[in-house]
Design a protein around this motif. Structure first.
Motif, PDB file in Angstrom:
ATOM      1  N   PRO A 118       0.808  -1.185   0.017  1.00  0.00           N
ATOM      2  CA  PRO A 118      -0.148   0.116   0.007  1.00  0.00           C
ATOM      3  C   PRO A 118       0.779   1.200   0.090  1.00  0.00           C
ATOM      4  O   PRO A 118       0.785   2.340  -1.037  1.00  0.00           O
ATOM      5  N   ALA A 122       2.984   1.582  -3.161  1.00  0.00           N
ATOM      6  CA  ALA A 122       1.957   2.126  -4.315  1.00  0.00           C
ATOM      7  C   ALA A 122       1.626   3.429  -4.266  1.00  0.00           C
ATOM      8  O   ALA A 122       1.756   4.324  -5.331  1.00  0.00           O
ATOM      9  N   LEU A 123       1.627   3.980  -3.193  1.00  0.00           N
ATOM     10  CA  LEU A 123       1.377   5.457  -2.918  1.00  0.00           C
ATOM     11  C   LEU A 123       2.481   6.335  -3.221  1.00  0.00           C
ATOM     12  O   LEU A 123       2.557   7.264  -3.951  1.00  0.00           O
ATOM     13  N   VAL A 145       2.421   6.668  -6.937  1.00  0.00           N
ATOM     14  CA  VAL A 145       1.553   7.626  -7.475  1.00  0.00           C
ATOM     15  C   VAL A 145       2.063   8.982  -7.297  1.00  0.00           C
ATOM     16  O   VAL A 145       1.932   9.705  -8.183  1.00  0.00           O
ATOM     17  N   ILE A 181      -5.091  -2.456   8.627  1.00  0.00           N
ATOM     18  CA  ILE A 181      -4.893  -1.785   7.645  1.00  0.00           C
ATOM     19  C   ILE A 181      -5.768  -0.387   7.697  1.00  0.00           C
ATOM     20  O   ILE A 181      -5.433   0.702   7.473  1.00  0.00           O
ATOM     21  N   LEU A 226      -4.777   3.487   8.114  1.00  0.00           N
ATOM     22  CA  LEU A 226      -5.286   4.575   6.996  1.00  0.00           C
ATOM     23  C   LEU A 226      -5.879   5.414   7.777  1.00  0.00           C
ATOM     24  O   LEU A 226      -5.577   6.850   7.361  1.00  0.00           O
ATOM     25  N   ILE A 269      -8.114  -3.293   0.540  1.00  0.00           N
ATOM     26  CA  ILE A 269      -8.421  -2.200   1.342  1.00  0.00           C
ATOM     27  C   ILE A 269      -6.928  -1.145   1.292  1.00  0.00           C
ATOM     28  O   ILE A 269      -6.967   0.211   1.043  1.00  0.00           O
ATOM     29  N   GLY A 270      -5.933  -1.650   1.397  1.00  0.00           N
ATOM     30  CA  GLY A 270      -4.706  -0.967   1.474  1.00  0.00           C
ATOM     31  C   GLY A 270      -4.454  -0.339  -0.172  1.00  0.00           C
ATOM     32  O   GLY A 270      -3.856   0.625  -0.103  1.00  0.00           O
ATOM     33  N   LEU A 271      -4.958  -1.077  -1.166  1.00  0.00           N
ATOM     34  CA  LEU A 271      -4.528  -0.407  -2.509  1.00  0.00           C
ATOM     35  C   LEU A 271      -5.673   0.481  -2.933  1.00  0.00           C
ATOM     36  O   LEU A 271      -5.559   1.132  -4.040  1.00  0.00           O
ATOM     37  N   VAL A 289      -6.394   3.533  -1.990  1.00  0.00           N
ATOM     38  CA  VAL A 289      -5.832   4.805  -2.065  1.00  0.00           C
ATOM     39  C   VAL A 289      -5.056   5.049  -3.244  1.00  0.00           C
ATOM     40  O   VAL A 289      -5.274   5.952  -4.164  1.00  0.00           O
ATOM     41  N   PRO A 290      -3.970   4.372  -3.553  1.00  0.00           N
ATOM     42  CA  PRO A 290      -3.412   4.419  -4.747  1.00  0.00           C
ATOM     43  C   PRO A 290      -4.199   4.241  -6.022  1.00  0.00           C
ATOM     44  O   PRO A 290      -4.090   5.026  -6.818  1.00  0.00           O
TER      45      PRO A 290
END
Lengths: 372, 370
Positions: free
Chosen positions: A35, A38-39, A42, A291, A295, B288-290, B292-293
């Protein structure tokens, strides 16, 4: 002394066991790091296009003033400009290839020279206020530059004297990378610790642990240590890669404060993760809940944005989230080589980490008692 | 060859079985239903900040021209203004509650009237280039707006704006639609994926694989069950958007139709993911974790043709992008690409079908150890 040695040996053995289990399940490693990575991806992808909307420029005026204004628009770092005829511009606009059409009308130079009202026509696709306001700001900026080029003869007598609080502007991508590293630490600590703790109950290996000569304290410390080690190692790795790539580059002695903050955030999230795992005792639910909590903690401190832009209620809530202090400390150390409020931030993080570890141990103790 | 009737019986049986399983775990089912709402709230926190810079204005002159300049700043689409004394402004910027201080000098009116140069002080907490440059551009906008009203014969060049839509839509109502899509994605994938993965975890997939039922019929039945449960989640999310966030959809029929299509698509891909991973924990956590990206990669802020080519390329691969396009049209009557709503809907249907076909292939190729 012997008791202490036995304690440390037991805790370290449990930690090593959990680390081996974690590493043997690539899916667990993936859900820990993906996660945030990936951010970061982005973030890097989008940083380049910020603030430069595609526009079509239609030049109907052949005079000097019109040419001058067109040149300012092209050269200013405000737009991605495509020169076009009126028909081409409309086609680009209808095809959603440009956000706006800027037209310098045919009589622009004459009107400017005659001090008559001269308009730059701006046709905007205003479906999103972000793009729209960028154009609305950028066009008057170009007009201001037009007048400034007249030097002393400029009718704009108002000028701005800018003073920056920081000695350098930080690129948006670098600025956003810092909270994402914090997110990575929190996700890693929460997920790895909670899975390690919950796994013992779900696979019923907790009974073997209880029957072993290892004390409850050693078992609990081992669990916290697992999350702390994985998170700290991951954090140092990402920081190292970030330093090599030029994203985040602590200087000199500030590496120490960065590592300290990293360690405290890792301890905080590991303690919280153990508490979660011991309370839920089920692997399937604990991963998702971990998770979601990570978040929420991340977004309640403003995410990657500047907290001052958020509503007052969110700013107030953020001051109660320990990550807010961790993020601030890292920003100061990495971007500004400053230890501004470092004492306060270390105290809050250390206190929060101790509280989280305490919570984790209480939850585990309760679970252990119930399992006997 | 199985008859159609037999296949439908298998689908119906699997659907009923999964619905019964969901009823036997009411807490988990309830969590699945409110998961999209949870994601909606979470994502709303992400976008709540908006783009207006909190700024203090120190009015050392409160004459009419200074007031006009203040008004020009407030209409520059860039600031959240508050008046403050110099000391208050210093404290606010130190505490991080504002990002800029604008100082209107004491002789502002006099100097403007006498056509003399006047310097307006600006102190910026230049944390990053994005909002710092927005402020740097917003101030010239304020200056030209000010002169356009106060001295129209002095500064004669002004922008003349013509908008495509009668009024600007706020940041949050616009982003509510991509957030809705992400909520449907997470809810649909988690529900369908866990229903698929649990068969492998509990090894009940053995019985299913050994039965004469076709793989496709089994998966369809499971998907339909997940779809029905997901409908409840989608209803909750839509009700929240309309009742709490005040969104008023323009095309109700499109909204309902595309919501169902999007949910079915993510059910299909959730089934694929669950069948491939065979474990519930990584599936739910990844979904859930992905979120946002995926939100950022799918062009949530406007037509992707406005972005860099690489961003356009990435977005066009993701079904979330097409879901955002059709639902923005349904809710706000916005057009985000030139392909037409029909083509976008067809692409979504193709993705849904693709997910189902791939899931069937994965099941065919999967085995379970004794």
């Amino acid at each position: 002394m012997k008791t202490l040695r036995a304690f440390v040996r037991a805790a370290w053995t449990i930690c090593k066991k959990d680390l081996r289990v974690w590493l043997r399940q690539p899916s667990n490693v993936a859900i820990t790091v993906l996660p945030a990575l990936a951010l970061l991806f982005v973030d890097a992808l989008s940083a380049g296009a910020v603030g430069r909307s595609p526009v079509a420029l239609v030049m109907l005026d052949q005079g000097a003033r019109g040419q001058q204004m067109a040149q300012i628009i092209r050269q200013a770092d405000l737009f991605r400009v495509s020169d076009a005829t009126p028909a081409q511009a409309q086609a680009l606009y209808q095809n959603l290839d440009v956000v706006a059409i800027l037209t310098i009308p045919a009589n622009f130079t004459r009107e400017v020279n005659d001090h008559a009202p001269a308009h730059i026509e701006v046709q905007i696709n205003n479906l999103n206020t972000d793009f729209t306001n960028d154009i609305r700001r950028a066009v008057p900026d170009a007009i201001t530059q037009f007048y400034q080029q007249q030097g002393g003869a400029s009718p704009l007598k108002m000028t701005l004297s800018e003073q920056n609080l920081r000695r350098q502007d930080i690129q948006l991508f670098q600025y956003s990378a810092m909270p994402l590293i914090v997110l990575l630490l929190v996700v890693s600590g929460l997920v790895s610790s909670s899975l390690a703790a919950a796994g013992e109950w779900e696979t019923r290996t907790i009974k073997e642990l209880l029957l072993s000569p290892a004390s409850s304290g050693a078992i609990m410390c081992g669990k916290v240590l697992t999350g702390f080690v994985t998170t700290t190692v991951l954090g140092v790795l990402v920081l190292g890669v970030g330093d090599l790539l030029g994203w985040v580059q602590p200087q000199g002695v500030y590496w120490l404060s960065v590592l300290l903050i990293l360690g405290l955030v890792a301890l905080f999230s590991a303690g919280l993760g153990v508490a979660l795992g011991a309370l839920l005792q089920r692997i399937q639910s604990v991963g998702s809940v971990a998770i979601v909590i990570a978040l929420y903690l991340f977004f309640l401190t403003g995410g990657t944005a500047v907290l001052a832009f958020d509503p007052a209620w969110l700013q107030t809530i953020a001051t109660f989230v320990p990550l807010y202090y961790g993020r601030h400390a890292l920003e100061m150390a990495i971007f500004y080589q400053s230890s501004d409020q470092l004492g306060r931030e270390v105290a809050v993080l250390a206190g929060s980490a101790l509280l989280a570890v305490g919570l984790g141990m209480l939850a585990m103790r309760r679970g252990l008692v119930e399992s006997r | 060859m199985h008859t159609l009737g037999y296949t439908l019986r298998v689908v119906w049986a699997c659907l009923r079985k999964d619905l019964k399983s969901a009823r036997s775990e009411p807490l988990y089912t309830l969590v699945s239903i409110i998961l999209p709402l949870n994601v909606l709230v979470l994502m709303s926190l992400l976008v709540i900040s908006g783009g207006l810079a909190p700024t203090a204005v120190v009015m050392q002159n409160s004459g009419p021209l200074a007031q006009q300049f203040y008004t020009a700043m407030s209409q520059a689409h860039s600031f959240v203004l508050q008046r403050a004394s110099a000391e208050q402004a210093d404290a606010l910027i130190e505490q991080g509650k504002i990002v800029a201080v604008v100082m209107i000098p004491a002789d502002f009116d006099a100097r403007i009237r006498h056509n003399q140069s006047v310097v307006v002080g600006v102190q910026i907490n230049n944390l990053n280039t994005d909002f710092t440059n927005d402020i740097r551009r917003a101030l010239p906008l304020s200056i030209t707006s000010f002169y356009a009203r106060a001295e129209p014969s002095v500064v004669t060049i002004t922008p003349q704006e013509r908008d495509a839509y009668p009024q600007d839509l706020g940041y949050i109502p616009y982003l509510a639609v991509p957030i809705l899509v992400i909520g449907l994605m997470v809810g649909g994938m988690v529900q369908a994926g866990t229903a698929a993965a649990v068969e492998w975890e509990r090894e009940t997939m053995k019985e299913l694989l050994l039965s004469p039922a076709s793989r496709l019929a089994v998966l369809l039945g499971k998907m339909l069950a997940a779809f029905l449960i997901g409908l409840a989640g989608a209803t909750v999310v839509l009700a929240f958007l309309i009742a709490v966030m005040g969104i008023r959809p323009v095309h109700w029929g499109e909204l309902i139709g595309f919501t169902l299509l999007v949910l079915a698509l993510f059910n299909a891909w959730g089934t694929l993911l669950g069948t491939w991973l065979k474990r519930r924990t990584p599936l739910a956590t990844l979904a859930i974790g992905l979120c946002v990206p995926l939100f950022f990669l799918s062009g949530p802020f406007g037509p992707i043709s406005f972005f860099a080519p690489i961003e356009q390329l990435v977005a066009r691969v993701l079904p979330v992008y097409y879901a955002i396009v059709v639902l923005q049209h349904a809710v706000h009557d916005f057009t985000l690409n030139t392909q037409g709503i029909g083509i976008n809907a067809l692409i979504l249907a193709a993705y849904a079908l693709g997910g189902l076909v791939l899931a069937t292939i994965v099941v065919r190729r999967s085995t379970l150890a004794h």
